[in-house]
Design a protein around this motif. Sequence first.
Motif, PDB file in Angstrom:
ATOM      1  N   UNK A 219       0.842  -1.190   0.000  1.00  0.00           N
ATOM      2  CA  UNK A 219       0.000   0.000   0.000  1.00  0.00           C
ATOM      3  C   UNK A 219       0.884   1.249   0.000  1.00  0.00           C
ATOM      4  N   UNK A 220       0.249   2.389   0.009  1.00  0.00           N
ATOM      5  CA  UNK A 220       1.004   3.626  -0.188  1.00  0.00           C
ATOM      6  C   UNK A 220       1.606   4.144   1.096  1.00  0.00           C
ATOM      7  N   UNK A 221       2.802   4.723   0.968  1.00  0.00           N
ATOM      8  CA  UNK A 221       3.431   5.372   2.102  1.00  0.00           C
ATOM      9  C   UNK A 221       3.087   6.857   2.105  1.00  0.00           C
ATOM     10  N   UNK A 222       1.824   7.176   2.232  1.00  0.00           N
ATOM     11  CA  UNK A 222       1.411   8.557   2.286  1.00  0.00           C
ATOM     12  C   UNK A 222       0.069   8.642   2.989  1.00  0.00           C
ATOM     13  N   UNK A 223      -0.218   9.809   3.537  1.00  0.00           N
ATOM     14  CA  UNK A 223      -1.526  10.006   4.137  1.00  0.00           C
ATOM     15  C   UNK A 223      -1.857  11.475   4.102  1.00  0.00           C
ATOM     16  N   UNK A 224      -3.120  11.758   4.293  1.00  0.00           N
ATOM     17  CA  UNK A 224      -3.545  13.134   4.400  1.00  0.00           C
ATOM     18  C   UNK A 224      -4.221  13.306   5.729  1.00  0.00           C
ATOM     19  N   UNK A 225      -4.002  14.457   6.334  1.00  0.00           N
ATOM     20  CA  UNK A 225      -4.615  14.751   7.624  1.00  0.00           C
ATOM     21  C   UNK A 225      -5.874  15.546   7.364  1.00  0.00           C
ATOM     22  N   UNK A 226      -7.031  14.965   7.686  1.00  0.00           N
ATOM     23  CA  UNK A 226      -8.272  15.667   7.454  1.00  0.00           C
ATOM     24  C   UNK A 226      -8.391  16.872   8.356  1.00  0.00           C
ATOM     25  N   UNK A 227      -9.204  17.847   7.936  1.00  0.00           N
ATOM     26  CA  UNK A 227      -9.427  19.019   8.761  1.00  0.00           C
ATOM     27  C   UNK A 227     -10.073  18.678  10.078  1.00  0.00           C
ATOM     28  N   UNK A 228     -10.712  17.529  10.155  1.00  0.00           N
ATOM     29  CA  UNK A 228     -11.344  17.105  11.403  1.00  0.00           C
ATOM     30  C   UNK A 228     -10.358  16.423  12.331  1.00  0.00           C
ATOM     31  N   UNK A 229      -9.120  16.215  11.896  1.00  0.00           N
ATOM     32  CA  UNK A 229      -8.100  15.647  12.756  1.00  0.00           C
ATOM     33  C   UNK A 229      -7.956  14.153  12.681  1.00  0.00           C
ATOM     34  N   UNK A 230      -8.782  13.457  11.905  1.00  0.00           N
ATOM     35  CA  UNK A 230      -8.648  12.014  11.759  1.00  0.00           C
ATOM     36  C   UNK A 230      -7.794  11.733  10.533  1.00  0.00           C
ATOM     37  N   UNK A 231      -6.761  10.923  10.686  1.00  0.00           N
ATOM     38  CA  UNK A 231      -5.941  10.558   9.545  1.00  0.00           C
ATOM     39  C   UNK A 231      -6.810   9.890   8.484  1.00  0.00           C
ATOM     40  N   UNK A 232      -6.721  10.370   7.259  1.00  0.00           N
ATOM     41  CA  UNK A 232      -7.469   9.812   6.138  1.00  0.00           C
ATOM     42  C   UNK A 232      -6.478   9.374   5.082  1.00  0.00           C
ATOM     43  N   UNK A 233      -6.555   8.113   4.688  1.00  0.00           N
ATOM     44  CA  UNK A 233      -5.577   7.557   3.776  1.00  0.00           C
ATOM     45  C   UNK A 233      -6.171   7.409   2.388  1.00  0.00           C
ATOM     46  N   UNK A 234      -5.498   7.961   1.383  1.00  0.00           N
ATOM     47  CA  UNK A 234      -6.030   7.949   0.023  1.00  0.00           C
ATOM     48  C   UNK A 234      -5.743   6.636  -0.694  1.00  0.00           C
ATOM     49  N   UNK A 235      -6.460   6.410  -1.767  1.00  0.00           N
ATOM     50  CA  UNK A 235      -6.239   5.228  -2.585  1.00  0.00           C
ATOM     51  C   UNK A 235      -4.841   5.282  -3.213  1.00  0.00           C
ATOM     52  N   UNK A 236      -4.055   4.220  -3.089  1.00  0.00           N
ATOM     53  CA  UNK A 236      -2.676   4.216  -3.595  1.00  0.00           C
ATOM     54  C   UNK A 236      -2.606   3.908  -5.085  1.00  0.00           C
ATOM     55  N   UNK A 237      -2.954   4.882  -5.908  1.00  0.00           N
ATOM     56  CA  UNK A 237      -2.987   4.673  -7.357  1.00  0.00           C
ATOM     57  C   UNK A 237      -1.649   4.183  -7.883  1.00  0.00           C
ATOM     58  N   UNK A 238      -0.572   4.742  -7.323  1.00  0.00           N
ATOM     59  CA  UNK A 238       0.759   4.414  -7.862  1.00  0.00           C
ATOM     60  C   UNK A 238       1.144   2.953  -7.627  1.00  0.00           C
ATOM     61  N   UNK A 239       0.466   2.271  -6.742  1.00  0.00           N
ATOM     62  CA  UNK A 239       0.792   0.867  -6.473  1.00  0.00           C
ATOM     63  C   UNK A 239      -0.181  -0.099  -7.136  1.00  0.00           C
ATOM     64  N   UNK A 240      -1.203   0.416  -7.803  1.00  0.00           N
ATOM     65  CA  UNK A 240      -2.121  -0.472  -8.503  1.00  0.00           C
ATOM     66  C   UNK A 240      -1.511  -0.857  -9.852  1.00  0.00           C
ATOM     67  N   UNK A 241      -1.886  -2.024 -10.329  1.00  0.00           N
ATOM     68  CA  UNK A 241      -1.347  -2.502 -11.600  1.00  0.00           C
ATOM     69  C   UNK A 241      -1.796  -1.571 -12.717  1.00  0.00           C
ATOM     70  N   UNK A 242      -0.863  -0.989 -13.416  1.00  0.00           N
ATOM     71  CA  UNK A 242      -1.173  -0.091 -14.513  1.00  0.00           C
ATOM     72  C   UNK A 242      -1.675   1.272 -14.076  1.00  0.00           C
ATOM     73  N   UNK A 243      -1.687   1.540 -12.761  1.00  0.00           N
ATOM     74  CA  UNK A 243      -2.145   2.824 -12.273  1.00  0.00           C
ATOM     75  C   UNK A 243      -3.637   3.032 -12.357  1.00  0.00           C
ATOM     76  N   UNK A 244      -4.410   1.959 -12.525  1.00  0.00           N
ATOM     77  CA  UNK A 244      -5.855   2.102 -12.602  1.00  0.00           C
ATOM     78  C   UNK A 244      -6.421   2.337 -11.205  1.00  0.00           C
ATOM     79  N   UNK A 245      -7.694   2.714 -11.147  1.00  0.00           N
ATOM     80  CA  UNK A 245      -8.286   3.112  -9.873  1.00  0.00           C
ATOM     81  C   UNK A 245      -8.845   1.995  -9.042  1.00  0.00           C
ATOM     82  N   UNK A 246      -8.253   0.830  -9.099  1.00  0.00           N
ATOM     83  CA  UNK A 246      -8.691  -0.288  -8.258  1.00  0.00           C
ATOM     84  C   UNK A 246      -7.528  -1.243  -8.040  1.00  0.00           C
ATOM     85  N   UNK A 247      -7.674  -2.074  -7.018  1.00  0.00           N
ATOM     86  CA  UNK A 247      -6.731  -3.154  -6.752  1.00  0.00           C
ATOM     87  C   UNK A 247      -7.520  -4.372  -6.299  1.00  0.00           C
TER      88      UNK A 247
END
Length: 295
Positions: free
Chosen positions: A1-29
Motif C-alpha cells: 500500500x502507499x506510504x502517504x496520508x492526508x490529515x483531514x481538517x477534522x483531525x482524523x488521519x485519512x488515507x487515500x487510494x494508492x494509485x501508484x501501487x495499482x497494476x497499470x495505475x488504474x483506480x482499483x486493486x
Amino acid sequence: MADRNIQGGDGIDTFPFPVELSVGGVGMQVGPMGAGRTWHADAPLERVHRIDFHVVMLFGAGPVRHMVDFSEYEATAGDLLWIRPGQVHRFSRTGEYRGTALTMQPGFLPRSTVEATGLYRYDLPPLLRPDAAQLAGLQAALAQLRREYEDTATLPLSLHTAVLRHTLTAFLLRLAHLAASSAPALHRRTDSTFTLFRDAVERDFATNHSVSAYADALGYSRRTLVRAVRAATGETPKAFIDKRVVLEAKRLLAHTELPIGRVGAAVGFPDAANFSKFFHQHTDRTPAAFRAELR
C-alpha cells in the motif's frame, strides 16, 4: 500500500487510494489479504483511521473481528465486509485476515454505475453473509475481476481499464443485491425521494440540520419527504439527520484531540453548550464522558 496520508481538517488521519501501487495505475486493486499490508508505513491497520476509497474483503478463514464506526463485526469464511469512504475502522490486532481484498477509488466507475450499485448506501450494514449460491456467484465474479486486473499484456491500457470497469460493475451488482436483500425490510423499500435526501444529508449534515431546508432544496413538500424517509427507514427525517450528526461527532470525539467546542462546530453547532445538550439527548452521555470511556 502507499506510504502517504492526508490529515483531514477534522483531525482524523485519512488515507487515500494508492494509485501508484495499482497494476497499470488504474483506480482499483484486487489481491490476497495477508500480513504486512498497510495504507501507510506510519499507520498500522490496527490503528483507527479513515480511508477515502472502498474496501471489500471476502474472507476465506476466520473468525476475525473488525470495528467499523463503533460497531464490532465478526467475519468468518464466506463472509464479506464492505467499508465505504469516510467510515472510521480498525483491523483486529489478533485476527488473521485471509481471503481476497478489493479496493476501489471513488470516481473509477461512472455515475450511473455508482447509483445502480448503491456504493454510498451508508445505511446498510458493512457485514454481509451470502448463502451458498450467492457466495459462489461472488467468488466467480471476483476471481474473474482479479484475472482481468492482473492481465496487462492482452489489451492496451485504455481497453484494459474499460474491461476492468465492466467486470467490476458485474461484481458490484451482485454485491449490491446481497447488501440490499440483507437489510431489514424497511431499508429495502427506497425511492428516488429518499435517495436524494440521503445523499443530501451525507453531503450537508455538518451545516444543515433543517428538514424544511432539505425539502425546499430538493423540491419536495415537507410531508412528501416525511413519508419517503419513514417508508425507507422507519424514522423521521429529523431523526435520520440527527443520527448522522451524532455518528460524526462520535468519530471526532473518539479519534481526534479536538476540543469539544471544535467538535461541535465541525458538526454544525457553533455554541458548545448547545452541542453538549444535543449529544447528551441522543447518547445519554456528555461529549466529555463519551470521549473518556474510549480512552
